[in-house]
Design an enzyme around this catalytic site. Structure first.
Site, PDB file in Angstrom:
ATOM      1  N   LYS A 171      14.401  25.859 -31.745  1.00  0.00           N
ATOM      2  CA  LYS A 171      14.740  26.339 -30.401  1.00  0.00           C
ATOM      3  C   LYS A 171      13.724  27.422 -30.030  1.00  0.00           C
ATOM      4  O   LYS A 171      13.807  28.564 -30.493  1.00  0.00           O
ATOM      5  CB  LYS A 171      16.194  26.834 -30.412  1.00  0.00           C
ATOM      6  N   GLU A 246      14.542  38.038 -38.786  1.00  0.00           N
ATOM      7  CA  GLU A 246      13.257  38.752 -38.668  1.00  0.00           C
ATOM      8  C   GLU A 246      13.286  39.453 -37.321  1.00  0.00           C
ATOM      9  O   GLU A 246      13.155  38.807 -36.276  1.00  0.00           O
ATOM     10  CB  GLU A 246      12.092  37.753 -38.715  1.00  0.00           C
ATOM     11  N   CYS A 280       5.761  42.183 -33.417  1.00  0.00           N
ATOM     12  CA  CYS A 280       6.751  42.924 -34.190  1.00  0.00           C
ATOM     13  C   CYS A 280       6.067  43.909 -35.117  1.00  0.00           C
ATOM     14  O   CYS A 280       6.550  45.010 -35.339  1.00  0.00           O
ATOM     15  CB  CYS A 280       7.619  41.954 -34.980  1.00  0.00           C
ATOM     16  N   GLU A 381      12.018  50.432 -29.836  1.00  0.00           N
ATOM     17  CA  GLU A 381      10.869  49.563 -30.103  1.00  0.00           C
ATOM     18  C   GLU A 381      10.045  49.503 -28.818  1.00  0.00           C
ATOM     19  O   GLU A 381      10.598  49.334 -27.731  1.00  0.00           O
ATOM     20  CB  GLU A 381      11.313  48.147 -30.477  1.00  0.00           C
TER      21      GLU A 381
HETATM   22  P1  NAP Z   1      15.160  37.538 -28.257  1.00  0.00           P
HETATM   23  O1  NAP Z   1      15.480  37.842 -26.849  1.00  0.00           O
HETATM   24  O2  NAP Z   1      16.090  38.024 -29.303  1.00  0.00           O
HETATM   25  O3  NAP Z   1      14.998  35.961 -28.328  1.00  0.00           O
HETATM   26  C1  NAP Z   1      14.582  35.298 -29.497  1.00  0.00           C
HETATM   27  C2  NAP Z   1      15.101  33.878 -29.494  1.00  0.00           C
HETATM   28  O4  NAP Z   1      16.537  33.907 -29.585  1.00  0.00           O
HETATM   29  C3  NAP Z   1      14.790  33.093 -28.211  1.00  0.00           C
HETATM   30  O5  NAP Z   1      14.550  31.752 -28.542  1.00  0.00           O
HETATM   31  C4  NAP Z   1      16.101  33.229 -27.439  1.00  0.00           C
HETATM   32  O6  NAP Z   1      16.273  32.217 -26.472  1.00  0.00           O
HETATM   33  C5  NAP Z   1      17.094  33.102 -28.564  1.00  0.00           C
HETATM   34  N1  NAP Z   1      18.423  33.617 -28.266  1.00  0.00           N
HETATM   35  C6  NAP Z   1      18.782  34.559 -27.365  1.00  0.00           C
HETATM   36  N2  NAP Z   1      20.136  34.747 -27.392  1.00  0.00           N
HETATM   37  C7  NAP Z   1      20.622  33.902 -28.340  1.00  0.00           C
HETATM   38  C8  NAP Z   1      21.937  33.627 -28.841  1.00  0.00           C
HETATM   39  N3  NAP Z   1      23.032  34.255 -28.373  1.00  0.00           N
HETATM   40  N4  NAP Z   1      22.075  32.704 -29.811  1.00  0.00           N
HETATM   41  C9  NAP Z   1      20.987  32.070 -30.310  1.00  0.00           C
HETATM   42  N5  NAP Z   1      19.731  32.266 -29.861  1.00  0.00           N
HETATM   43  C10 NAP Z   1      19.543  33.194 -28.900  1.00  0.00           C
HETATM   44  O7  NAP Z   1      13.715  38.097 -28.660  1.00  0.00           O
HETATM   45  P2  NAP Z   1      12.359  37.978 -27.829  1.00  0.00           P
HETATM   46  O8  NAP Z   1      12.402  38.956 -26.710  1.00  0.00           O
HETATM   47  O9  NAP Z   1      12.082  36.539 -27.539  1.00  0.00           O
HETATM   48  O10 NAP Z   1      11.280  38.435 -28.923  1.00  0.00           O
HETATM   49  C11 NAP Z   1      10.817  39.728 -29.062  1.00  0.00           C
HETATM   50  C12 NAP Z   1      11.465  40.396 -30.266  1.00  0.00           C
HETATM   51  O11 NAP Z   1      11.202  39.651 -31.448  1.00  0.00           O
HETATM   52  C13 NAP Z   1      10.937  41.793 -30.549  1.00  0.00           C
HETATM   53  O12 NAP Z   1      12.007  42.652 -30.848  1.00  0.00           O
HETATM   54  C14 NAP Z   1      10.057  41.589 -31.782  1.00  0.00           C
HETATM   55  O13 NAP Z   1       9.865  42.749 -32.564  1.00  0.00           O
HETATM   56  C15 NAP Z   1      10.811  40.521 -32.492  1.00  0.00           C
HETATM   57  N6  NAP Z   1       9.942  39.828 -33.455  1.00  0.00           N
HETATM   58  C16 NAP Z   1      10.145  40.002 -34.803  1.00  0.00           C
HETATM   59  C17 NAP Z   1       9.298  39.386 -35.726  1.00  0.00           C
HETATM   60  C18 NAP Z   1       9.496  39.563 -37.210  1.00  0.00           C
HETATM   61  O14 NAP Z   1       8.942  38.786 -37.978  1.00  0.00           O
HETATM   62  N7  NAP Z   1      10.270  40.554 -37.654  1.00  0.00           N
HETATM   63  C19 NAP Z   1       8.249  38.589 -35.277  1.00  0.00           C
HETATM   64  C20 NAP Z   1       8.065  38.448 -33.903  1.00  0.00           C
HETATM   65  C21 NAP Z   1       8.924  39.061 -32.995  1.00  0.00           C
HETATM   66  P3  NAP Z   1      15.971  32.513 -24.909  1.00  0.00           P
HETATM   67  O15 NAP Z   1      14.519  32.781 -24.815  1.00  0.00           O
HETATM   68  O16 NAP Z   1      16.379  31.255 -24.264  1.00  0.00           O
HETATM   69  O17 NAP Z   1      16.801  33.699 -24.537  1.00  0.00           O
END
Ligand code: NAP
Length: 478
Positions: A171, A246, A280, A381
């Site tokens: 997804k 992650e 991240c 962050e």
């Molecule tokens: P996000 O809003 O949490 O979304 C991540 C994924 O989760 C998207 O595919 C999103 O879909 C999905 N999602 C959202 N709500 C959900 C739910 N209730 N159930 C299941 N899936 C759901 O994060 P983002 O804004 O895309 O990414 C940025 C964040 O990722 C930052 O905080 C960054 O630090 C972190 N990150 C961490 C790492 C690591 O390895 N630690 C690596 C890269 C990024 P939708 O887009 O459709 O909402």
């Protein structure tokens, strides 16, 4: 119009609904994608479950060969895939190509590892009785991926899942589905059973939530925000489902008085501004020893000034737009909050508007000093091209400040002093410490966070373990 990849076929959403994927540089439509429903997600999960039997027939060596074949298939389409990635994500096309290379390298790593997995033989105290520890695939996995590195972070889930003999439903983030859909279809041409790799699109709260809640999915690999991760962790806990999270980070970088300042300044610039700071493991707080602060800033500031945001499709562009309006407004609010509390903008400090920046989401690469410890950009962050730099008197103060955060993903120290380097590696609360090295996720090394940065690891042989069940078998020979 894009379609979902389910059971080895292109499929629309059963609802017929779609949504627009927008180019972050121009605000224009790139393509529309299916707005998936829970029913669509269930179709993909059922396809993944149906493929488990055929996957169970495959040998580990064959799975390694499939992964190798996937690399060839994607490689042959790399230029157009990189272009699509730039158009939906906004990163410069050179960075998009790098991301695809990193993804392929990750597949290569797990291709090699697939046939190297070992169980064990265990001598037991009962006479004529011995034990065997088997590693078996878990079953259907769900891979939930964010928008900042959509392809490499999809690969960190698909690679080990397939190497271990599982099937997977991917997804992608709603704003970056297009390259992922194309790649999932290409991967499926490598010869693996239909339905082994599926990709569904649509809102996280709908199709993502179905993946997390559906009992047929036995493991979730999630990368994204800490708040989303907390929710997913709660649901997986209730469902007794395997999960790795992650999550976000606020990585500190420490520059000591004996550091190679040129190299440290260069890596601070790459470490914060690559992918426009939307990483991240980006350097998000920089601590520099007082005695070299001015000398270091004299090297770093010109580097940041040289970063010129431009059309990301031009091959020589190094800095593109931010991915979406929300992210741009968020970094702007964090920078304005810091400036309002007395911080100085050594470089940048504002969004870019008019002319080439009239459309899309642009923000000037920004370098801040004199930022108070309780400013939003320090406490939260920060996911954009703005870096606060702090003076510290010594290593103890640097480590104390580095640890003063709810996050614990990456960190780095720049020094020639072995005692300093060891102390930082030992005392910094983070899943990863780089010593005189760029914050970079090597495929060979386990990567992940502590505290609010997550649970579990991706990359390395360690990540493969999360895709197996361990079964104990006791054999009594009469
Ligand atoms: P996000 O809003 O949490 O979304 C991540 C994924 O989760 C998207 O595919 C999103 O879909 C999905 N999602 C959202 N709500 C959900 C739910 N209730 N159930 C299941 N899936 C759901 O994060 P983002 O804004 O895309 O990414 C940025 C964040 O990722 C930052 O905080 C960054 O630090 C972190 N990150 C961490 C790492 C690591 O390895 N630690 C690596 C890269 C990024 P939708 O887009 O459709 O909402």
């Amino acid at each position: 119009m894009a379609k979902m990849w389910i059971a080895g076929e292109w499929q629309d959403s059963a609802s017929g609904d779609t949504y627009d994927v927008i180019n972050p540089a121009t605000g224009e439509l790139v393509e529309s994608a299916p707005k998936g429903t829970r029913e669509d997600a269930r179709r993909a999960i059922d396809a993944a479950e149906a493929a488990l039997g055929a996957m169970a027939e495959s040998t580990a060596e064959q799975r390694g060969q499939w992964l190798d074949k996937m690399i060839e298939l994607v490689q042959a389409h790399k230029p157009e895939l990189a272009r699509t990635l730039t158009m939906e994500q906004g990163k410069p096309v050179g960075e998009a190509a790098n991301e695809i290379d990193h993804f392929l390298h990750g597949l290569h790593f797990y291709a090699g590892l697939a046939s190297k997995v070992r169980g064990s033989y265990v001598p037991l105290p009962a006479k004529g009785t011995y034990g065997m520890v088997m590693k078996q695939p878990i079953g259907v996995c769900g891979g939930i991926v964010p928008w900042n590195f959509p392809i490499t972070l999809m690969g960190t889930k698909v690679g080990p899942a397939i190497a271990a003999g599982n099937t997977i439903v991917v997804k992608p983030a709603s704003t970056t589905p297009l390259t992922t859909l194309k790649i999932c279809a290409l991967l499926s041409e490598a010869g693996l059973p239909k339905g082994a790799i599926n990709c569904i699109t649509g809102p996280g709260g709908v199709v993502g939530e179905e993946l997390v809640e559906n009992p047929k999915v036995r493991r979730i690999a999630f990368t994204g925000e800490s708040a989303t991760g907390r929710h997913i962790g709660e649901v997986c806990g209730r469902m007794l489902k395997r999960v790795t999270l992650e999550l976000g980070g606020s990585d500190p970088m420490i520059v000591c008085d004996d550091a190679d300042l040129d190299r440290a300044a260069s890596m601070a610039s790459v470490g914060r501004y690559y992918n426009n700071g939307q990483a991240c493991l980006a350097v998000k707080r920089l601590f520099v020893f007082d005695s070299v602060f001015e000398a270091f800033m004299d090297k770093l500031a010109p580097r940041v000034k040289r970063l010129k945001p431009a059309d990301p499709l031009k091959p020589d562009t190094r800095t593109g737009p931010m991915h979406n309006r929300t992210q741009r407004d968020e970094i702007q609010a964090q920078v304005e909050d810091a400036l309002g509390r007395g911080a100085q903008a050594v470089v940048g400090g504002q969004r870019l508007e008019g002319g080439d920046f009239a459309r899309g989401n642009w923000f000037a690469p920004t370098l801040l000093t004199s930022v108070p410890d309780d400013a939003r950009i320090v406490v939260e962050e920060s996911f954009g091209p703005a870096l606060p730099v702090f003076r510290v008197k010594d290593l103890d103060e640097a480590i104390e400040k580095a640890n003063h955060t709810e996050y614990g993903l990456g960190s780095s120290i720049w020094t020639r002093n072995l005692s300093h380097a060891y102390k930082a590696a030992d005392k910094i609360q983070a899943g990863n410490v780089w010593i005189n090295s760029l914050h970079y996720g090597y495929d060979e090394m386990p990567f992940g966070g502590v505290k609010a940065s997550g649970i579990g690891r991706e990359h390395g042989p360690e990540a493969l373990e999360y895709y197996f069940e361990t079964k104990g078998v006791v054999i009594a020979v009469s």
